[in-house]
Scaffold this motif. Structure first.
Motif, PDB file in Angstrom:
ATOM      1  N   ASN A  64       0.668  -0.872   0.088  1.00 34.48           N
ATOM      2  CA  ASN A  64      -0.268  -0.063  -0.008  1.00 34.48           C
ATOM      3  C   ASN A  64       0.585   1.495   0.085  1.00 34.48           C
ATOM      4  OD1 ASN A  64      -1.886  -1.946  -0.089  1.00 34.48           O
ATOM      5  ND2 ASN A  64      -2.022  -1.961   2.320  1.00 34.48           N
ATOM      6  N   GLU A 118       2.454   1.516  -4.317  1.00 33.97           N
ATOM      7  CA  GLU A 118       1.439   2.245  -4.405  1.00 33.97           C
ATOM      8  C   GLU A 118       1.249   3.590  -4.324  1.00 33.97           C
ATOM      9  OE1 GLU A 118      -1.243  -2.172  -5.297  1.00 33.97           O
ATOM     10  OE2 GLU A 118      -1.659  -0.537  -3.671  1.00 33.97           O
ATOM     11  N   GLN A 127       2.976  -0.705 -11.263  1.00 30.09           N
ATOM     12  CA  GLN A 127       2.890  -2.213 -10.517  1.00 30.09           C
ATOM     13  C   GLN A 127       3.165  -1.909  -9.422  1.00 30.09           C
ATOM     14  OE1 GLN A 127       4.271  -5.423 -13.104  1.00 30.09           O
ATOM     15  NE2 GLN A 127       2.276  -6.845 -12.703  1.00 30.09           N
ATOM     16  N   VAL A 128       3.931  -3.237  -8.633  1.00 30.60           N
ATOM     17  CA  VAL A 128       4.511  -3.359  -7.254  1.00 30.60           C
ATOM     18  C   VAL A 128       4.486  -4.722  -7.594  1.00 30.60           C
ATOM     19  CG1 VAL A 128       4.801  -2.887  -4.428  1.00 30.60           C
ATOM     20  CG2 VAL A 128       4.094  -1.250  -6.009  1.00 30.60           C
ATOM     21  N   LEU A 149       9.580  -2.082  -9.326  1.00 32.84           N
ATOM     22  CA  LEU A 149       7.756  -1.310  -8.997  1.00 32.84           C
ATOM     23  C   LEU A 149       8.235  -0.858 -10.009  1.00 32.84           C
ATOM     24  CD1 LEU A 149       9.043   1.455  -6.141  1.00 32.84           C
ATOM     25  CD2 LEU A 149       7.324   0.072  -5.826  1.00 32.84           C
TER      26      LEU A 149
END
Length: 145
Positions: A84, A87, A94-95, A104
């Protein structure tokens, strides 16, 4: 038409093959090759047709295929990685977290890196990489086998 043309070739033979292919295409000829060696396709293909599940999922110049995924990948180590929190960094699309290793996908690596260092004080082993064809293929096909 070449099917997996460099399988089993030594380094010198591989170079000679690609020199010959380039010489022929420079004269206006077309060479079609199928390969699972995506680094070679990235280096030598002018156009890629990507198949997944028996259907064409992408077709175009190598840079166009890579731009469908886009951006840069920022990789680093972070002891307490939180999806979280990552992001919300600027540019992040995208993580991926695997243990302490974080990747990332970002559309603005400069903004992402500035915010990353401002937010987390224990970030280390940072590297950035442009999208390569292998990453694009995995992303466009859902990473399936």
């Amino acid at each position: 038409m070449l099917d997996e043309p460099t399988v089993g070739l030594d380094v010198e033979s591989r170079r000679a093959l690609w020199q010959e292919v380039r010489a022929r295409t420079a004269k206006g000829r077309t060479v079609v090759f199928a390969t699972h060696y995506l680094t070679e396709a990235d280096d030598y293909a002018d156009r890629v047709v990507l198949l997944a599940g028996g259907k064409i999922v992408a077709d175009g110049p190598v840079n166009t295929i890579k731009s469908l995924v886009g951006g840069t990948e920022v990789r680093f180590v972070l002891d307490r990685a939180d999806v979280n929190g990552l992001e919300t960094l600027p540019g992040v699309r995208q993580v991926r977290i695997e243990g302490r290793a974080v990747a990332l996908r970002t559309g603005d690596s400069d903004a992402t890196l500035r915010a990353l260092f401002a937010t987390f004080d224990d970030v280390r082993e940072v590297r950035t990489m442009s999208t390569d064809l292998e990453s694009a293929v995995l992303s466009l096909t859902g990473g399936g086998g």
